[in-house]
Design an enzyme around this catalytic site. Structure first.
Site, PDB file in Angstrom:
ATOM      1  N   CYS A  37       0.827  -1.203   0.000  1.00  0.00           N
ATOM      2  CA  CYS A  37       0.000   0.000   0.000  1.00  0.00           C
ATOM      3  C   CYS A  37       0.859   1.249   0.000  1.00  0.00           C
ATOM      4  CB  CYS A  37      -1.029  -0.034   1.121  1.00  0.00           C
ATOM      5  SG  CYS A  37      -0.602   0.818   2.606  1.00  0.00           S
ATOM      6  N   THR A  39       1.316   3.419   2.130  1.00  0.00           N
ATOM      7  CA  THR A  39       2.105   3.610   3.346  1.00  0.00           C
ATOM      8  C   THR A  39       3.453   2.900   3.214  1.00  0.00           C
ATOM      9  OG1 THR A  39       0.036   3.632   4.552  1.00  0.00           O
ATOM     10  CG2 THR A  39       2.030   3.400   5.861  1.00  0.00           C
ATOM     11  N   HIS A  42       5.589   4.980   1.143  1.00  0.00           N
ATOM     12  CA  HIS A  42       6.137   6.104   1.920  1.00  0.00           C
ATOM     13  C   HIS A  42       7.342   5.651   2.749  1.00  0.00           C
ATOM     14  CE1 HIS A  42       3.144   8.875   0.698  1.00  0.00           C
ATOM     15  NE2 HIS A  42       2.140   8.369   1.378  1.00  0.00           N
ATOM     16  N   HIS A  60       1.118  -5.155   5.785  1.00  0.00           N
ATOM     17  CA  HIS A  60       0.015  -5.277   6.751  1.00  0.00           C
ATOM     18  C   HIS A  60      -1.319  -5.613   6.088  1.00  0.00           C
ATOM     19  CE1 HIS A  60       0.259  -1.074   5.386  1.00  0.00           C
ATOM     20  NE2 HIS A  60      -1.057  -1.192   5.333  1.00  0.00           N
ATOM     21  N   GLU A  61      -1.317  -5.907   4.774  1.00  0.00           N
ATOM     22  CA  GLU A  61      -2.572  -6.242   4.077  1.00  0.00           C
ATOM     23  C   GLU A  61      -2.439  -7.687   3.633  1.00  0.00           C
ATOM     24  OE1 GLU A  61      -3.037  -3.525   0.804  1.00  0.00           O
ATOM     25  OE2 GLU A  61      -2.961  -1.763   2.087  1.00  0.00           O
ATOM     26  N   CYS A  90      -2.884   0.386  23.332  1.00  0.00           N
ATOM     27  CA  CYS A  90      -2.357   0.206  24.699  1.00  0.00           C
ATOM     28  C   CYS A  90      -3.439  -0.227  25.679  1.00  0.00           C
ATOM     29  CB  CYS A  90      -1.687   1.493  25.179  1.00  0.00           C
ATOM     30  SG  CYS A  90      -2.820   2.817  25.682  1.00  0.00           S
ATOM     31  N   CYS A  93      -5.022   4.417  27.496  1.00  0.00           N
ATOM     32  CA  CYS A  93      -4.995   5.870  27.248  1.00  0.00           C
ATOM     33  C   CYS A  93      -6.425   6.417  27.150  1.00  0.00           C
ATOM     34  CB  CYS A  93      -4.214   6.156  25.965  1.00  0.00           C
ATOM     35  SG  CYS A  93      -5.132   5.703  24.487  1.00  0.00           S
ATOM     36  N   CYS A 104      -5.823   4.821  19.329  1.00  0.00           N
ATOM     37  CA  CYS A 104      -5.081   4.876  20.592  1.00  0.00           C
ATOM     38  C   CYS A 104      -3.952   5.905  20.515  1.00  0.00           C
ATOM     39  CB  CYS A 104      -4.509   3.472  20.831  1.00  0.00           C
ATOM     40  SG  CYS A 104      -3.214   3.387  22.065  1.00  0.00           S
TER      41      CYS A 104
HETATM   42  N1  LIG Z   1      -7.228   7.274   6.708  1.00  0.00           N
HETATM   43  C1  LIG Z   1      -6.520   6.148   6.706  1.00  0.00           C
HETATM   44  O1  LIG Z   1      -6.443   5.433   7.683  1.00  0.00           O
HETATM   45  C2  LIG Z   1      -5.811   5.759   5.462  1.00  0.00           C
HETATM   46  C3  LIG Z   1      -5.610   4.404   5.157  1.00  0.00           C
HETATM   47  C4  LIG Z   1      -4.993   4.075   3.952  1.00  0.00           C
HETATM   48  C5  LIG Z   1      -4.558   5.079   3.094  1.00  0.00           C
HETATM   49  N2  LIG Z   1      -4.730   6.383   3.456  1.00  0.00           N
HETATM   50  C6  LIG Z   1      -4.348   7.495   2.571  1.00  0.00           C
HETATM   51  O2  LIG Z   1      -5.391   7.640   1.620  1.00  0.00           O
HETATM   52  C7  LIG Z   1      -4.854   8.120   0.399  1.00  0.00           C
HETATM   53  C8  LIG Z   1      -5.232   7.182  -0.729  1.00  0.00           C
HETATM   54  O3  LIG Z   1      -4.631   5.908  -0.581  1.00  0.00           O
HETATM   55  P1  LIG Z   1      -4.288   5.044  -1.893  1.00  0.00           P
HETATM   56  O4  LIG Z   1      -3.595   3.820  -1.424  1.00  0.00           O
HETATM   57  O5  LIG Z   1      -5.498   4.915  -2.747  1.00  0.00           O
HETATM   58  O6  LIG Z   1      -3.200   6.052  -2.536  1.00  0.00           O
HETATM   59  P2  LIG Z   1      -2.798   6.352  -4.053  1.00  0.00           P
HETATM   60  O7  LIG Z   1      -1.688   7.333  -3.976  1.00  0.00           O
HETATM   61  O8  LIG Z   1      -2.601   5.073  -4.792  1.00  0.00           O
HETATM   62  O9  LIG Z   1      -4.099   7.067  -4.667  1.00  0.00           O
HETATM   63  C9  LIG Z   1      -4.275   8.434  -4.776  1.00  0.00           C
HETATM   64  C10 LIG Z   1      -4.895   8.670  -6.156  1.00  0.00           C
HETATM   65  O10 LIG Z   1      -5.250  10.036  -6.281  1.00  0.00           O
HETATM   66  C11 LIG Z   1      -5.022  10.424  -7.617  1.00  0.00           C
HETATM   67  N3  LIG Z   1      -4.923  11.878  -7.685  1.00  0.00           N
HETATM   68  C12 LIG Z   1      -3.837  12.688  -7.462  1.00  0.00           C
HETATM   69  N4  LIG Z   1      -4.185  13.978  -7.599  1.00  0.00           N
HETATM   70  C13 LIG Z   1      -5.507  14.007  -7.891  1.00  0.00           C
HETATM   71  C14 LIG Z   1      -6.451  15.035  -8.123  1.00  0.00           C
HETATM   72  N5  LIG Z   1      -6.092  16.316  -8.088  1.00  0.00           N
HETATM   73  N6  LIG Z   1      -7.722  14.679  -8.407  1.00  0.00           N
HETATM   74  C15 LIG Z   1      -8.092  13.395  -8.459  1.00  0.00           C
HETATM   75  N7  LIG Z   1      -7.255  12.364  -8.226  1.00  0.00           N
HETATM   76  C16 LIG Z   1      -5.971  12.674  -7.955  1.00  0.00           C
HETATM   77  C17 LIG Z   1      -3.738   9.673  -8.000  1.00  0.00           C
HETATM   78  O11 LIG Z   1      -3.616   9.542  -9.401  1.00  0.00           O
HETATM   79  C18 LIG Z   1      -3.927   8.344  -7.298  1.00  0.00           C
HETATM   80  O12 LIG Z   1      -4.521   7.360  -8.137  1.00  0.00           O
HETATM   81  C19 LIG Z   1      -3.352   8.249   0.626  1.00  0.00           C
HETATM   82  O13 LIG Z   1      -3.076   9.584   1.025  1.00  0.00           O
HETATM   83  C20 LIG Z   1      -3.095   7.306   1.771  1.00  0.00           C
HETATM   84  O14 LIG Z   1      -1.935   7.675   2.504  1.00  0.00           O
HETATM   85  C21 LIG Z   1      -5.354   6.739   4.603  1.00  0.00           C
HETATM   86 ZN   LIG Z   2      -2.315  -0.207   3.981  1.00  0.00          ZN
HETATM   87 ZN   LIG Z   3      -4.485   3.518  24.043  1.00  0.00          ZN
END
Ligand SMILES: NC(=O)c1ccc[n+]([C@@H]2O[C@H](COP(=O)([O-])OP(=O)(O)OC[C@H]3O[C@@H](n4cnc5c(N)ncnc54)[C@H](O)[C@@H]3O)[C@@H](O)[C@H]2O)c1
Ligand SMILES: [Zn+2]
Ligand SMILES: [Zn+2]
Length: 339
Positions: A37, A39, A42, A60-61, A90, A93, A104
Protein backbone atom coordinates in the site's frame (compact mmCIF):
# COMPACT_ATOMS: atom_id res chain seq x y z
CA UNK A 1 11.50 -19.15 5.59
CA UNK A 2 12.16 -16.02 3.53
CA UNK A 3 11.52 -12.37 4.30
CA UNK A 4 11.93 -9.09 2.41
CA UNK A 5 14.15 -6.89 4.55
CA UNK A 6 13.95 -3.14 3.96
CA UNK A 7 17.49 -1.84 4.46
CA UNK A 8 16.76 1.87 3.95
CA UNK A 9 17.89 3.84 0.90
CA UNK A 10 15.15 2.32 -1.33
CA UNK A 11 16.53 -1.19 -1.06
CA UNK A 12 15.12 -4.58 -0.12
CA UNK A 13 17.12 -7.74 0.46
CA UNK A 14 15.29 -11.06 0.33
CA UNK A 15 16.89 -13.54 2.69
CA UNK A 16 16.36 -16.22 5.28
CA UNK A 17 14.67 -15.16 8.47
CA UNK A 18 14.37 -16.92 11.81
CA UNK A 19 10.85 -18.02 12.74
CA UNK A 20 9.45 -16.42 15.89
CA UNK A 21 7.61 -19.01 18.03
CA UNK A 22 4.29 -17.62 19.32
CA UNK A 23 4.29 -16.68 23.00
CA UNK A 24 1.17 -16.71 25.19
CA UNK A 25 -1.62 -14.76 23.45
CA UNK A 26 0.12 -14.91 20.07
CA UNK A 27 -0.26 -16.93 16.88
CA UNK A 28 2.10 -17.72 14.03
CA UNK A 29 0.68 -17.38 10.51
CA UNK A 30 1.91 -18.92 7.27
CA UNK A 31 1.51 -15.83 5.09
CA UNK A 32 0.04 -16.47 1.65
CA UNK A 33 -0.40 -12.99 0.10
CA UNK A 34 0.48 -9.49 1.23
CA UNK A 35 -0.70 -6.33 -0.56
CA UNK A 36 1.58 -3.31 -0.95
CA UNK A 37 0.00 0.00 0.00
CA UNK A 38 0.86 3.67 -0.25
CA UNK A 39 2.10 3.61 3.35
CA UNK A 40 4.70 0.97 2.43
CA UNK A 41 5.75 3.15 -0.50
CA UNK A 42 6.14 6.10 1.92
CA UNK A 43 8.35 3.92 4.17
CA UNK A 44 10.37 2.91 1.08
CA UNK A 45 10.92 6.63 0.39
CA UNK A 46 12.27 7.19 3.91
CA UNK A 47 9.12 8.51 5.66
CA UNK A 48 8.55 7.59 9.33
CA UNK A 49 12.17 6.40 9.48
CA UNK A 50 12.26 7.09 13.25
CA UNK A 51 9.60 4.36 13.73
CA UNK A 52 11.59 1.63 11.93
CA UNK A 53 14.39 -0.58 13.22
CA UNK A 54 16.45 -1.55 10.15
CA UNK A 55 16.41 -4.00 8.57
CA UNK A 56 12.60 -3.80 8.71
CA UNK A 57 9.96 -6.19 7.37
CA UNK A 58 6.92 -4.21 6.08
CA UNK A 59 3.44 -5.35 5.10
CA UNK A 60 0.02 -5.28 6.75
CA UNK A 61 -2.57 -6.24 4.08
CA UNK A 62 -2.40 -10.00 4.20
CA UNK A 63 -4.01 -13.42 4.23
CA UNK A 64 -2.75 -16.78 5.43
CA UNK A 65 -3.34 -19.88 7.56
CA UNK A 66 -2.47 -20.43 11.21
CA UNK A 67 0.72 -22.48 11.60
CA UNK A 68 1.02 -22.40 15.42
CA UNK A 69 -1.05 -21.16 18.33
CA UNK A 70 0.49 -19.88 21.57
CA UNK A 71 -0.72 -20.60 25.10
CA UNK A 72 -4.00 -19.12 26.32
CA UNK A 73 -5.30 -18.47 22.80
CA UNK A 74 -8.94 -19.57 22.70
CA UNK A 75 -11.04 -20.21 19.57
CA UNK A 76 -8.18 -20.51 17.07
CA UNK A 77 -6.63 -23.67 15.61
CA UNK A 78 -3.77 -24.55 13.29
CA UNK A 79 -5.06 -24.41 9.70
CA UNK A 80 -7.61 -21.60 10.27
CA UNK A 81 -7.72 -19.14 7.34
CA UNK A 82 -7.20 -15.59 8.60
CA UNK A 83 -6.44 -11.97 7.97
CA UNK A 84 -5.01 -9.53 10.52
CA UNK A 85 -6.31 -6.14 11.72
CA UNK A 86 -2.82 -4.72 12.23
CA UNK A 87 -3.47 -2.54 15.28
CA UNK A 88 -2.01 -3.02 18.75
CA UNK A 89 -3.51 -0.41 21.11
CA UNK A 90 -2.36 0.21 24.70
CA UNK A 91 -5.79 -0.25 26.28
CA UNK A 92 -5.18 2.43 28.92
CA UNK A 93 -5.00 5.87 27.25
CA UNK A 94 -7.95 8.30 27.04
CA UNK A 95 -8.80 7.21 23.45
CA UNK A 96 -8.78 3.52 24.44
CA UNK A 97 -10.87 4.26 27.55
CA UNK A 98 -13.41 6.11 25.35
CA UNK A 99 -13.76 3.00 23.14
CA UNK A 100 -11.67 4.38 20.27
CA UNK A 101 -8.73 2.02 20.60
CA UNK A 102 -8.20 2.07 16.81
CA UNK A 103 -6.81 5.59 17.28
CA UNK A 104 -5.08 4.88 20.59
CA UNK A 105 -2.65 7.64 21.64
CA UNK A 106 0.08 4.98 21.85
CA UNK A 107 -1.06 2.87 18.91
CA UNK A 108 1.44 0.38 17.53
CA UNK A 109 0.72 -0.17 13.85
CA UNK A 110 1.86 -3.73 13.14
CA UNK A 111 4.05 -3.69 10.03
CA UNK A 112 5.47 -0.23 10.85
CA UNK A 113 6.20 -0.18 14.58
CA UNK A 114 6.69 -3.97 14.67
CA UNK A 115 7.61 -6.47 11.90
CA UNK A 116 5.09 -6.93 9.08
CA UNK A 117 3.77 -9.67 6.83
CA UNK A 118 6.19 -9.62 3.87
CA UNK A 119 7.69 -12.89 5.07
CA UNK A 120 6.83 -16.58 5.01
CA UNK A 121 5.88 -16.85 8.71
CA UNK A 122 4.50 -13.99 10.80
CA UNK A 123 3.87 -13.92 14.56
CA UNK A 124 1.18 -11.50 15.83
CA UNK A 125 -1.17 -11.07 18.82
CA UNK A 126 -4.23 -13.32 18.51
CA UNK A 127 -6.56 -10.37 19.21
CA UNK A 128 -5.75 -9.03 15.71
CA UNK A 129 -7.20 -12.07 13.88
CA UNK A 130 -10.31 -12.14 11.70
CA UNK A 131 -11.54 -15.42 10.21
CA UNK A 132 -11.84 -15.70 6.43
CA UNK A 133 -14.85 -17.67 5.18
CA UNK A 134 -14.16 -20.62 2.85
CA UNK A 135 -15.99 -18.79 0.06
CA UNK A 136 -13.25 -16.14 0.01
CA UNK A 137 -9.96 -17.06 -1.69
CA UNK A 138 -6.71 -16.12 0.07
CA UNK A 139 -6.00 -13.69 -2.80
CA UNK A 140 -9.29 -11.91 -2.06
CA UNK A 141 -8.57 -12.21 1.66
CA UNK A 142 -5.50 -9.99 1.26
CA UNK A 143 -7.87 -7.21 0.10
CA UNK A 144 -9.87 -7.16 3.36
CA UNK A 145 -7.67 -4.52 5.05
CA UNK A 146 -8.09 -1.82 2.35
CA UNK A 147 -11.80 -2.71 2.03
CA UNK A 148 -12.10 -2.18 5.81
CA UNK A 149 -10.57 1.31 5.37
CA UNK A 150 -13.29 2.07 2.81
CA UNK A 151 -16.04 0.61 5.06
CA UNK A 152 -14.84 2.81 7.94
CA UNK A 153 -14.78 5.94 5.78
CA UNK A 154 -18.25 5.34 4.34
CA UNK A 155 -19.65 4.50 7.80
CA UNK A 156 -18.24 7.70 9.33
CA UNK A 157 -19.65 9.74 6.42
CA UNK A 158 -23.18 8.55 7.35
CA UNK A 159 -23.85 8.19 3.61
CA UNK A 160 -27.41 7.02 2.95
CA UNK A 161 -28.88 5.05 0.03
CA UNK A 162 -29.88 7.48 -2.72
CA UNK A 163 -27.42 10.16 -1.63
CA UNK A 164 -24.81 11.57 -4.03
CA UNK A 165 -21.12 11.16 -3.17
CA UNK A 166 -17.97 12.45 -4.88
CA UNK A 167 -14.72 10.55 -4.34
CA UNK A 168 -11.63 12.64 -5.16
CA UNK A 169 -8.82 10.18 -5.96
CA UNK A 170 -9.23 6.72 -7.49
CA UNK A 171 -6.30 4.76 -6.11
CA UNK A 172 -6.97 1.47 -4.28
CA UNK A 173 -8.64 3.25 -1.35
CA UNK A 174 -10.63 5.74 -3.44
CA UNK A 175 -11.97 3.11 -5.81
CA UNK A 176 -12.95 0.88 -2.88
CA UNK A 177 -14.78 3.82 -1.24
CA UNK A 178 -16.68 4.33 -4.52
CA UNK A 179 -17.56 0.61 -4.71
CA UNK A 180 -18.59 0.38 -1.03
CA UNK A 181 -20.70 3.54 -1.41
CA UNK A 182 -22.40 2.10 -4.51
CA UNK A 183 -23.01 -1.18 -2.69
CA UNK A 184 -24.78 0.90 -0.01
CA UNK A 185 -27.09 2.33 -2.68
CA UNK A 186 -25.44 5.74 -3.07
CA UNK A 187 -24.85 7.48 -6.41
CA UNK A 188 -21.12 8.06 -6.94
CA UNK A 189 -18.90 10.29 -9.06
CA UNK A 190 -15.16 9.54 -8.96
CA UNK A 191 -12.41 12.01 -9.90
CA UNK A 192 -9.06 10.52 -10.93
CA UNK A 193 -6.16 11.89 -12.99
CA UNK A 194 -4.29 8.65 -13.83
CA UNK A 195 -5.67 7.40 -17.19
CA UNK A 196 -5.24 3.69 -16.36
CA UNK A 197 -7.08 4.05 -13.04
CA UNK A 198 -9.75 6.28 -14.61
CA UNK A 199 -10.46 3.62 -17.25
CA UNK A 200 -10.46 0.81 -14.68
CA UNK A 201 -13.05 2.69 -12.59
CA UNK A 202 -15.21 3.15 -15.70
CA UNK A 203 -14.82 -0.54 -16.62
CA UNK A 204 -16.07 -1.41 -13.13
CA UNK A 205 -19.24 0.61 -13.67
CA UNK A 206 -18.22 3.74 -11.74
CA UNK A 207 -19.03 7.16 -13.24
CA UNK A 208 -15.47 8.53 -13.30
CA UNK A 209 -13.97 11.73 -14.75
CA UNK A 210 -10.59 13.42 -14.99
CA UNK A 211 -10.89 16.66 -12.95
CA UNK A 212 -8.20 18.29 -15.12
CA UNK A 213 -10.47 18.42 -18.18
CA UNK A 214 -13.86 18.48 -16.39
CA UNK A 215 -15.64 21.31 -14.56
CA UNK A 216 -16.30 19.18 -11.48
CA UNK A 217 -18.51 21.67 -9.55
CA UNK A 218 -20.67 22.16 -12.66
CA UNK A 219 -20.96 18.40 -13.21
CA UNK A 220 -21.92 17.81 -9.56
CA UNK A 221 -24.57 20.54 -9.83
CA UNK A 222 -25.91 18.88 -12.99
CA UNK A 223 -26.27 15.56 -11.16
CA UNK A 224 -27.90 17.08 -8.07
CA UNK A 225 -30.28 19.70 -9.48
CA UNK A 226 -27.88 22.45 -8.43
CA UNK A 227 -27.78 21.33 -4.79
CA UNK A 228 -24.26 19.88 -4.55
CA UNK A 229 -22.95 16.55 -3.22
CA UNK A 230 -24.20 15.04 0.04
CA UNK A 231 -20.73 13.70 0.81
CA UNK A 232 -17.24 14.40 -0.56
CA UNK A 233 -14.35 12.03 0.22
CA UNK A 234 -10.82 13.49 -0.21
CA UNK A 235 -8.66 10.46 -1.01
CA UNK A 236 -6.14 11.96 -3.44
CA UNK A 237 -3.73 13.43 -0.91
CA UNK A 238 -3.20 16.33 -3.32
CA UNK A 239 -3.35 20.13 -2.91
CA UNK A 240 -5.76 20.22 -5.88
CA UNK A 241 -8.03 17.72 -4.12
CA UNK A 242 -8.07 19.83 -0.93
CA UNK A 243 -8.86 22.92 -2.99
CA UNK A 244 -11.70 21.12 -4.78
CA UNK A 245 -13.30 19.35 -1.81
CA UNK A 246 -14.98 22.46 -0.34
CA UNK A 247 -16.46 23.51 -3.71
CA UNK A 248 -18.62 20.39 -4.14
CA UNK A 249 -20.85 19.78 -1.07
CA UNK A 250 -24.49 20.85 -0.70
CA UNK A 251 -25.75 22.95 2.20
CA UNK A 252 -24.83 21.06 5.39
CA UNK A 253 -22.95 18.52 3.24
CA UNK A 254 -20.16 16.43 4.72
CA UNK A 255 -16.48 16.18 3.79
CA UNK A 256 -14.48 13.16 4.91
CA UNK A 257 -10.70 13.48 4.79
CA UNK A 258 -9.15 10.05 4.31
CA UNK A 259 -5.84 10.99 2.67
CA UNK A 260 -2.60 11.64 4.55
CA UNK A 261 -0.63 14.77 3.65
CA UNK A 262 3.11 15.28 3.92
CA UNK A 263 2.51 19.04 4.39
CA UNK A 264 -0.34 21.11 5.93
CA UNK A 265 -2.83 21.98 3.17
CA UNK A 266 -4.69 25.15 2.24
CA UNK A 267 -8.47 24.74 2.74
CA UNK A 268 -11.18 27.33 1.94
CA UNK A 269 -12.79 27.67 5.39
CA UNK A 270 -15.23 30.27 4.09
CA UNK A 271 -17.24 27.46 2.49
CA UNK A 272 -17.79 25.87 5.92
CA UNK A 273 -19.45 29.09 7.06
CA UNK A 274 -21.30 29.70 3.80
CA UNK A 275 -22.90 26.27 3.45
CA UNK A 276 -22.65 25.09 7.07
CA UNK A 277 -20.43 22.19 5.98
CA UNK A 278 -19.17 19.44 8.27
CA UNK A 279 -15.63 18.05 8.15
CA UNK A 280 -14.68 14.62 9.50
CA UNK A 281 -11.35 12.82 9.63
CA UNK A 282 -11.22 9.05 9.20
CA UNK A 283 -8.32 6.88 10.30
CA UNK A 284 -7.90 3.13 9.76
CA UNK A 285 -10.77 0.90 10.96
CA UNK A 286 -12.53 -0.74 13.87
CA UNK A 287 -13.35 -4.45 14.31
CA UNK A 288 -16.85 -3.95 12.87
CA UNK A 289 -15.34 -2.48 9.68
CA UNK A 290 -13.23 -5.63 9.23
CA UNK A 291 -16.31 -7.80 9.80
CA UNK A 292 -18.26 -5.69 7.29
CA UNK A 293 -15.39 -5.84 4.78
CA UNK A 294 -15.21 -9.65 5.04
CA UNK A 295 -18.99 -9.94 4.55
CA UNK A 296 -18.91 -7.60 1.55
CA UNK A 297 -15.92 -9.37 -0.02
CA UNK A 298 -17.55 -12.79 0.50
CA UNK A 299 -20.83 -11.55 -1.04
CA UNK A 300 -19.04 -11.37 -4.39
CA UNK A 301 -20.31 -7.81 -4.94
CA UNK A 302 -16.81 -6.33 -5.24
CA UNK A 303 -14.73 -6.94 -8.43
CA UNK A 304 -11.63 -7.84 -6.40
CA UNK A 305 -10.05 -9.81 -9.27
CA UNK A 306 -10.01 -6.65 -11.38
CA UNK A 307 -8.54 -4.51 -8.58
CA UNK A 308 -5.62 -6.95 -8.10
CA UNK A 309 -3.61 -6.03 -11.19
CA UNK A 310 -0.43 -7.96 -10.29
CA UNK A 311 0.74 -10.86 -8.11
CA UNK A 312 4.55 -10.95 -7.73
CA UNK A 313 7.04 -13.06 -5.74
CA UNK A 314 8.88 -11.55 -2.73
CA UNK A 315 12.01 -11.22 -4.86
CA UNK A 316 10.24 -8.62 -7.07
CA UNK A 317 9.09 -6.33 -4.22
CA UNK A 318 11.57 -3.59 -5.07
CA UNK A 319 10.41 -3.61 -8.70
CA UNK A 320 6.80 -3.35 -7.50
CA UNK A 321 7.66 -0.25 -5.43
CA UNK A 322 9.22 1.40 -8.50
CA UNK A 323 6.10 0.65 -10.54
CA UNK A 324 3.88 2.18 -7.87
CA UNK A 325 6.00 5.32 -7.59
CA UNK A 326 5.76 5.86 -11.35
CA UNK A 327 1.96 5.91 -10.79
CA UNK A 328 1.55 3.72 -13.83
CA UNK A 329 -0.72 0.95 -14.92
CA UNK A 330 -1.38 -0.77 -11.62
CA UNK A 331 -4.02 -0.75 -8.90
CA UNK A 332 -3.36 -3.26 -6.08
CA UNK A 333 -0.13 -5.29 -6.27
CA UNK A 334 -0.06 -8.46 -4.15
CA UNK A 335 3.12 -10.24 -3.14
CA UNK A 336 3.08 -14.02 -2.90
CA UNK A 337 4.94 -14.81 0.33
CA UNK A 338 5.19 -18.59 -0.05
CA UNK A 339 8.38 -19.85 -1.66
N1 LIG B 1 -7.23 7.27 6.71
C1 LIG B 1 -6.52 6.15 6.71
O1 LIG B 1 -6.44 5.43 7.68
C2 LIG B 1 -5.81 5.76 5.46
C3 LIG B 1 -5.61 4.40 5.16
C4 LIG B 1 -4.99 4.07 3.95
C5 LIG B 1 -4.56 5.08 3.09
N2 LIG B 1 -4.73 6.38 3.46
C6 LIG B 1 -4.35 7.49 2.57
O2 LIG B 1 -5.39 7.64 1.62
C7 LIG B 1 -4.85 8.12 0.40
C8 LIG B 1 -5.23 7.18 -0.73
O3 LIG B 1 -4.63 5.91 -0.58
P1 LIG B 1 -4.29 5.04 -1.89
O4 LIG B 1 -3.59 3.82 -1.42
O5 LIG B 1 -5.50 4.91 -2.75
O6 LIG B 1 -3.20 6.05 -2.54
P2 LIG B 1 -2.80 6.35 -4.05
O7 LIG B 1 -1.69 7.33 -3.98
O8 LIG B 1 -2.60 5.07 -4.79
O9 LIG B 1 -4.10 7.07 -4.67
C9 LIG B 1 -4.27 8.43 -4.78
C10 LIG B 1 -4.90 8.67 -6.16
O10 LIG B 1 -5.25 10.04 -6.28
C11 LIG B 1 -5.02 10.42 -7.62
N3 LIG B 1 -4.92 11.88 -7.68
C12 LIG B 1 -3.84 12.69 -7.46
N4 LIG B 1 -4.19 13.98 -7.60
C13 LIG B 1 -5.51 14.01 -7.89
C14 LIG B 1 -6.45 15.04 -8.12
N5 LIG B 1 -6.09 16.32 -8.09
N6 LIG B 1 -7.72 14.68 -8.41
C15 LIG B 1 -8.09 13.40 -8.46
N7 LIG B 1 -7.25 12.36 -8.23
C16 LIG B 1 -5.97 12.67 -7.96
C17 LIG B 1 -3.74 9.67 -8.00
O11 LIG B 1 -3.62 9.54 -9.40
C18 LIG B 1 -3.93 8.34 -7.30
O12 LIG B 1 -4.52 7.36 -8.14
C19 LIG B 1 -3.35 8.25 0.63
O13 LIG B 1 -3.08 9.58 1.03
C20 LIG B 1 -3.09 7.31 1.77
O14 LIG B 1 -1.94 7.68 2.50
C21 LIG B 1 -5.35 6.74 4.60
ZN1 LIG C 1 -2.31 -0.21 3.98
ZN1 LIG D 1 -4.48 3.52 24.04
Amino acid sequence: MRAAFFEGNRTFRVGDCAEVAPRAGQVQIKVEFCGICGTDLHLFHGAMAHRLTLPHVMGHEMSGTLAAVGESVANWRVGDRVTVRPLDPCGACPACRMGHSHICHNLKFIGIDTPGALQGMWTVPAHTLHRLPDSLSLREGAMVEPIAVACHDVRLSELQAGEFAVVIGGGPIGILIALVAQARGARVLQAEVNPFRLQLARDLGIDAVNPVDTDLPALVNQHTGGAGADVVFEVSGSAAGCEMMTRLPRTRGRIVVVAIYAEPQKVDLFRFFWRELKLAGARVYEAEDFDGAIRLAASGKLPLDRLITDVLPLSRLEEAMHRMERGGDCMKILVSCTD
